[in-house]
Design an enzyme around this catalytic site. Structure first.
Site, PDB file in Angstrom:
ATOM      1  N   HIS A  64       0.845  -1.194   0.000  1.00 58.46           N
ATOM      2  CA  HIS A  64       0.000   0.000   0.000  1.00 58.46           C
ATOM      3  C   HIS A  64       0.879   1.242   0.000  1.00 58.46           C
ATOM      4  O   HIS A  64       2.105   1.143   0.074  1.00 58.46           O
ATOM      5  CB  HIS A  64      -0.980   0.000   1.185  1.00 58.46           C
ATOM      6  CG  HIS A  64      -0.336   0.112   2.539  1.00 58.46           C
ATOM      7  ND1 HIS A  64       0.589  -0.792   3.013  1.00 58.46           N
ATOM      8  CD2 HIS A  64      -0.496   1.021   3.542  1.00 58.46           C
ATOM      9  CE1 HIS A  64       0.962  -0.443   4.229  1.00 58.46           C
ATOM     10  NE2 HIS A  64       0.324   0.655   4.576  1.00 58.46           N
ATOM     11  N   HIS A  66       1.305   3.870   2.083  1.00 57.57           N
ATOM     12  CA  HIS A  66       1.866   4.583   3.234  1.00 57.57           C
ATOM     13  C   HIS A  66       3.389   4.558   3.075  1.00 57.57           C
ATOM     14  O   HIS A  66       3.974   3.526   2.724  1.00 57.57           O
ATOM     15  CB  HIS A  66       1.450   3.927   4.560  1.00 57.57           C
ATOM     16  CG  HIS A  66       0.050   4.319   4.979  1.00 57.57           C
ATOM     17  ND1 HIS A  66      -0.787   3.475   5.662  1.00 57.57           N
ATOM     18  CD2 HIS A  66      -0.640   5.481   4.796  1.00 57.57           C
ATOM     19  CE1 HIS A  66      -1.939   4.097   5.894  1.00 57.57           C
ATOM     20  NE2 HIS A  66      -1.876   5.312   5.367  1.00 57.57           N
ATOM     21  N   ASP A  68       6.021   4.386   4.836  1.00 56.74           N
ATOM     22  CA  ASP A  68       6.947   3.439   5.483  1.00 56.74           C
ATOM     23  C   ASP A  68       7.014   2.102   4.754  1.00 56.74           C
ATOM     24  O   ASP A  68       7.796   1.232   5.129  1.00 56.74           O
ATOM     25  CB  ASP A  68       6.594   3.256   6.972  1.00 56.74           C
ATOM     26  CG  ASP A  68       5.167   2.788   7.204  1.00 56.74           C
ATOM     27  OD1 ASP A  68       4.285   3.117   6.393  1.00 56.74           O
ATOM     28  OD2 ASP A  68       4.931   2.085   8.206  1.00 56.74           O
ATOM     29  N   HIS A  69       6.204   1.956   3.711  1.00 56.26           N
ATOM     30  CA  HIS A  69       6.234   0.699   2.953  1.00 56.26           C
ATOM     31  C   HIS A  69       6.811   0.852   1.544  1.00 56.26           C
ATOM     32  O   HIS A  69       6.990  -0.136   0.840  1.00 56.26           O
ATOM     33  CB  HIS A  69       4.832   0.088   2.880  1.00 56.26           C
ATOM     34  CG  HIS A  69       4.368  -0.408   4.207  1.00 56.26           C
ATOM     35  ND1 HIS A  69       4.393  -1.737   4.578  1.00 56.26           N
ATOM     36  CD2 HIS A  69       3.921   0.272   5.302  1.00 56.26           C
ATOM     37  CE1 HIS A  69       3.971  -1.878   5.815  1.00 56.26           C
ATOM     38  NE2 HIS A  69       3.673  -0.657   6.281  1.00 56.26           N
ATOM     39  N   HIS A 144      -7.255  -1.718   5.849  1.00 58.93           N
ATOM     40  CA  HIS A 144      -6.363  -0.696   6.385  1.00 58.93           C
ATOM     41  C   HIS A 144      -6.937   0.667   5.989  1.00 58.93           C
ATOM     42  O   HIS A 144      -8.010   0.739   5.401  1.00 58.93           O
ATOM     43  CB  HIS A 144      -4.954  -0.958   5.817  1.00 58.93           C
ATOM     44  CG  HIS A 144      -3.861  -0.192   6.491  1.00 58.93           C
ATOM     45  ND1 HIS A 144      -3.778  -0.039   7.851  1.00 58.93           N
ATOM     46  CD2 HIS A 144      -2.770   0.446   5.980  1.00 58.93           C
ATOM     47  CE1 HIS A 144      -2.699   0.666   8.137  1.00 58.93           C
ATOM     48  NE2 HIS A 144      -2.074   0.992   7.028  1.00 58.93           N
ATOM     49  N   ASP A 214      -0.054  -4.364   6.829  1.00 53.01           N
ATOM     50  CA  ASP A 214      -0.788  -3.471   7.722  1.00 53.01           C
ATOM     51  C   ASP A 214      -2.268  -3.840   7.647  1.00 53.01           C
ATOM     52  O   ASP A 214      -2.861  -3.780   6.567  1.00 53.01           O
ATOM     53  CB  ASP A 214      -0.651  -2.006   7.257  1.00 53.01           C
ATOM     54  CG  ASP A 214       0.702  -1.402   7.597  1.00 53.01           C
ATOM     55  OD1 ASP A 214       1.652  -2.172   7.828  1.00 53.01           O
ATOM     56  OD2 ASP A 214       0.804  -0.163   7.617  1.00 53.01           O
ATOM     57  N   HIS A 272       6.310  -5.040  12.156  1.00 51.22           N
ATOM     58  CA  HIS A 272       5.693  -3.720  12.050  1.00 51.22           C
ATOM     59  C   HIS A 272       5.447  -3.132  13.429  1.00 51.22           C
ATOM     60  O   HIS A 272       4.360  -2.655  13.758  1.00 51.22           O
ATOM     61  CB  HIS A 272       4.384  -3.801  11.242  1.00 51.22           C
ATOM     62  CG  HIS A 272       3.955  -2.481  10.671  1.00 51.22           C
ATOM     63  ND1 HIS A 272       3.012  -1.687  11.279  1.00 51.22           N
ATOM     64  CD2 HIS A 272       4.339  -1.819   9.570  1.00 51.22           C
ATOM     65  CE1 HIS A 272       2.833  -0.601  10.557  1.00 51.22           C
ATOM     66  NE2 HIS A 272       3.635  -0.652   9.509  1.00 51.22           N
TER      67      HIS A 272
HETATM   68 ZN   LIG Z   1      -0.001   1.544   6.578  1.00 49.67          ZN
END
Ligand SMILES: [Zn+2]
Length: 305
Positions: A64, A66, A68-69, A144, A214, A272
């Site tokens: 996805h 976000h 941090d990914h 999510h 997530d 995570h």
């Molecule tokens: Zn996320």
């Protein structure tokens, strides 16, 4: 021969990279194939630290959008250009990711010396993304705050191994061997039948790895990840932050363990982790009250299936 099937964790933290932990990224190796699942910002340095050859990665799967990914992805693609990569690369990810990549490289006037393909993922059920002779990669929906998918890497049967003693005892035509290795009985012109179960070893059980990056606690996941040999499930929080987990669409360690238990997976790999946890042992203890075969993911560690 049974190919190696293993996962190397390069990053296992959420939100802010602290306490020596890094944003989410992991490399799945199946035989000679290297798959990258998510690409947090320090991915290249982490790969170097743990001797993972990034040049061998052929397929990248982003769960996805976000940061941090996937904030390591632009850097990785740049390095491939600088390194004069020529082998094709395919990126699988949600709608918008191709735009983000194209816009970045349009403004830096970067030309790719390698073919770069983009495949859009959809969070609407189990979807086959990649298939080789020995494994398949599927996406499946996670719940999510953005459209998000998990990934399932599933082994396929290879050719069967012949039982040597049986070949020495009987004359077996080449055509029969070819057929038996593919798991099909063979009948020759005289009507003699060669049975798979007589001439070949039973197939080893098929292995699978499920990756849930997530997600809020979601029992519906069971249908996609059932019986996986290894389940990576996010455990951003502990039960004392149950409400925060629900609001942010994340899970607690206990909830991850509940998903592992109901899905009858063999092993649960927690990851995570929120930056609020300096020490992670309490998360493991919490998970183990529900699912004994739980472990904490460690950066640089390799988990074999
Ligand atoms: Zn996320």
């Amino acid at each position: 021969m049974i190919p190696d099937f293993e996962v190397t964790i390069l990053g296992n933290t959420s939100s802010i990279p602290v306490h020596g932990r890094h944003h989410t990224a992991q490399v799945v190796r199946f035989g000679q194939d290297f798959l990258l699942l998510d690409c947090g910002e320090a991915m290249q340095l982490q790969a170097r630290a743990y001797k993972v050859k990034v040049s061998k990665i052929s397929n990248i799967f982003i769960s996805h959008l976000h940061g941090d990914h996937y904030y390591g992805l632009i850097g990785l693609l740049s390095s491939y250009s600088l390194g004069k990569r020529t082998t094709p690369l395919t990126i699988y990810g949600p709608k918008g990711l191709d735009d983000i990549i194209t816009t970045n490289f349009r403004y830096s006037n970067t030309k790719f010396p390698y073919p770069l393909n983009f495949v859009e993922t959809h969070d609407d059920g189990l979807n086959l993304l990649l298939e080789t002779s020995r494994y398949q990669v599927f996406s499946f929906p996670l719940k999510h705050r953005l459209p998000t998918t998990g990934f399932l890497v599933k082994e396929k049967h290879g050719l069967r191994s012949m039982i040597k003693e049986k070949l020495l005892q009987n004359e077996v035509p080449l055509a029969a061997i070819q057929s038996l290795r593919q798991g099909e009985d063979y009948k020759d012109e005289q009507g003699k039948v060669y049975k798979v179960k007589t001439y070949t070893y039973p197939l080893p059980p098929l292995r699978s790895y499920a990756y849930c990056s997530d997600t809020i606690y979601n029992p519906e996941l069971k249908q996609y990840i059932k019986n996986a040999d290894l389940l990576y499930h996010e455990s951003t929080f502990m039960e004392d932050n149950l409400e925060r987990a629900a609001v942010t669409y994340h899970s607690t360690a206990k909830q991850a363990a509940e998903i592992a238990k109901m899905s009858q997976v063999k092993k649960l790999l927690l990851g995570h982790f929120s930056s609020r946890y300096v020490h992670l042992e309490p998360l493991l203890e919490e998970a183990k009250t529900i699912f004994e075969n739980s472990i904490l993911s460690e950066e640089g560690s390799i988990y074999a299936l």
